[in-house]
Scaffold this active site. Structure first.
Site, PDB file in Angstrom:
ATOM      1  N   HIS A   1       0.898  -1.266  -0.133  1.00 52.33           N
ATOM      2  CA  HIS A   1      -0.085   0.051   0.047  1.00 52.33           C
ATOM      3  C   HIS A   1       0.830   1.313  -0.096  1.00 52.33           C
ATOM      4  O   HIS A   1       0.272   2.479  -0.246  1.00 52.33           O
ATOM      5  CB  HIS A   1      -0.914   0.226   1.151  1.00 52.33           C
ATOM      6  CG  HIS A   1      -2.276   0.857   0.874  1.00 52.33           C
ATOM      7  ND1 HIS A   1      -2.574   1.526  -0.136  1.00 52.33           N
ATOM      8  CD2 HIS A   1      -3.225   0.716   1.612  1.00 52.33           C
ATOM      9  CE1 HIS A   1      -3.626   1.879  -0.092  1.00 52.33           C
ATOM     10  NE2 HIS A   1      -4.320   1.567   1.194  1.00 52.33           N
TER      11      HIS A   1
ATOM     12  N   ASP B   1      -2.225   2.256  -4.433  1.00 49.81           N
ATOM     13  CA  ASP B   1      -3.353   2.669  -3.813  1.00 49.81           C
ATOM     14  C   ASP B   1      -4.501   1.479  -4.225  1.00 49.81           C
ATOM     15  O   ASP B   1      -4.533   0.805  -5.019  1.00 49.81           O
ATOM     16  CB  ASP B   1      -3.907   4.083  -4.416  1.00 49.81           C
ATOM     17  CG  ASP B   1      -2.720   5.241  -4.207  1.00 49.81           C
ATOM     18  OD1 ASP B   1      -2.251   4.976  -2.900  1.00 49.81           O
ATOM     19  OD2 ASP B   1      -2.625   6.137  -4.940  1.00 49.81           O
TER      20      ASP B   1
END
Length: 496
Positions: free
Chosen positions: A467, A471
């Site tokens: 992450h 995204d």
């Protein structure tokens, strides 16, 4: 006659290195394959062995010099060849009596691969006193990644084993000694004295680039663990110490709870193999380093299964390999990675490195543990080429024949837990990659299609991603594109 010592191949995309340490100086006698110097690249430490016996006549690249691939490092004069094998000469008379007609031959650790500095002797196929033929397998070594078989360098008699099973040896260690056909079993008595001679008793000094970086950053050398020869601190060790998160004391493994005596008697304690230790460390490091998250979807495999069923016989007849689902998934992922390139990227410090190619890692279970062979430029391959590559890599993985080079450089990984019956799981990233796709079991389930309940072969898909770089939108988009390609495989042919 002189022999040139040049910089060896440094590894994929590595174009230069720094000379960290010279183990020999001009005028020193050297034997074939004796370590001359150590080079340091951005990623690994590379030892340079002597290409010939003789006398080191000149060092062209002193410590601290930056050199390119195939650059000249030094020269070895052949005139001193007679004096060069001095370390072995001490044992030669004993190893080969006048009536034996043969000389002793050292069995050394073979090249283990880029960045691999040690191995564990797992099995000896021959014992002291056994006759061996040239190239006959003597023993098997186990490294972090692969098993390496050690063939006999000559025909003769195995007169001494210096590294029994379970011994950890470095990349330049001597494993055993072979004598001539009539060699005395007591011949290698002087061999142990020869082994320390290779080290030369040189004090351990940190690499110049490592000292410079520690001085610039104010890092205490005592706080850095060295990975170089004899524990020498290299530049990469300093960089690792700078970026490694501080591990709180509470993270240490909790002591094992007391076990009742009757249970303890029925337990079996087996030391973890080096491969299993490496798997455990890499997976835990991945969780500690990456901001790992998993997103899920499901795919209706009806169309892909129908296409495979229709053409599998023709496919196998023409290409000589079976048509499986891995080629469908590999192709689908390659298409999705073009649209969502951050899933095919990696983080390097404060930079994001986007890969304009796909080196696909295919996770494979073997009797000794999980390995991930890499199919290079999979995005440029046809279905047949992918299937052939997967079949060949899979067989080599199961046989323990994969080289280090075949498991390096992957940009994305596919893991198929479905072959073992897994219905759902969250795969762990294979660092430094930023994405891994988990495939699962195909199972008939009732689905609502156009307002009607129908039975369809469904598979759950799981994408684990970092992450920090990917995204949620990108991860979901990637998985949707894979789903669309598999539910309508004609899209793969149309590059849609």
């Amino acid at each position: 006659m002189s022999t040139e010592v040049r910089v060896p191949t440094l590894g994929e995309s590595v174009t230069e290195a720094t000379v960290a340490t010279w183990f020999k100086q001009p005028g020193d006698a050297v034997a074939v394959d004796e370590m001359l110097c150590e080079l340091e690249t951005d990623k690994v430490t590379v030892e340079v062995p002597s290409p010939a016996a003789g006398t080191l006549s000149e060092i062209v690249a002193p410590e601290g010099t930056t050199v390119g691939v195939d650059a000249l490092l030094a020269s070895i004069a052949g005139e001193g060849a007679a004096a060069a094998p001095a370390p072995k000469a001490a044992s030669a008379p004993a190893a080969a009596p006048a009536d034996s007609g043969g000389e002793s031959v050292d069995v050394m650790v073979p090249t283990l691969g880029e960045s691999v500095t040690e191995a564990t002797v797992s099995t000896w196929f021959k014992q002291v006193g056994d006759s061996v033929a040239q190239d006959e397998m003597l023993c098997e070594l186990e490294t972090d990644k692969v098993s390496v078989e050690v063939p006999s360098p000559a025909a003769g008699v195995l007169t001494e084993i210096l590294a029994p099973e379970g011994t950890t040896v470095d990349a330049s260690a001597k494993l055993a000694v072979l004598g001539g056909a009539g060699a005395s079993a007591a011949a290698p008595a002087a061999a142990p004295a020869a082994a320390p001679a290779a080290s030369g008793g040189k004090d351990v000094e940190n690499a110049p680039s490592a000292n410079k970086l520690m001085a610039e950053k104010g890092i205490d050398p005592a706080s850095v663990t060295g990975s170089g020869r004899d524990g020498r601190v290299m530049k990469g060790d300093v960089l690792a110490a700078m970026t490694a998160p501080a591990a709180p004391a509470a993270t240490s493994a909790a002591p094992r709870a007391p076990v009742p005596a009757d249970d303890a008697a029925r337990e079996e304690r087996v030391k973890m193999t080096r491969l299993r230790q490496t798997i455990a460390k890499r997976l835990k490091d991945s969780q500690n380093t990456a901001a790992m998250l998993t997103t899920y979807n499901e795919v209706d495999m009806s169309e892909s299964m129908a296409l495979r069923k229709e053409y599998k016989d023709l496919f196998e007849k023409k290409h000589g390999v079976r048509l499986g689902f891995m080629s469908f998934f590999t192709k689908a992922c390659c298409h999705a990675l073009k649209e969502v390139p951050e899933v095919n990227a990696e983080i390097d410090g404060t930079d994001i490195v986007y890969k304009n190619f796909v080196h696909m890692g295919i996770a494979a279970g073997t009797p000794t543990g999980l390995v991930v062979p890499v199919i290079r430029d999979a995005d440029q391959m046809s279905f047949a080429e992918i299937e052939k590559a997967i079949a060949e890599k899979g067989k080599r993985a199961r046989d323990g024949k994969l080289s280090m080079a075949e498991m390096q450089g992957g940009t994305f990984t596919i893991s198929n837990g479905g072959v073992y019956g897994s219905l759902m799981s969250s795969p762990i990233l294979n660092p430094p990659q930023s994405g891994i796709l988990g495939m699962h079991k195909i199972q008939d389930r009732p689905m609502v299609v156009n307002g009607e309940i129908v039975i369809r072969p469904m598979m759950y898909l799981a994408l684990s991603y970092d992450h920090r770089i990917v995204d949620g939108k990108g991860a979901v988009t990637f998985l949707v594109r894979v789903k669309e390609a598999l539910e309508d495989p004609r899209r793969l042919l149309m590059d849609l």
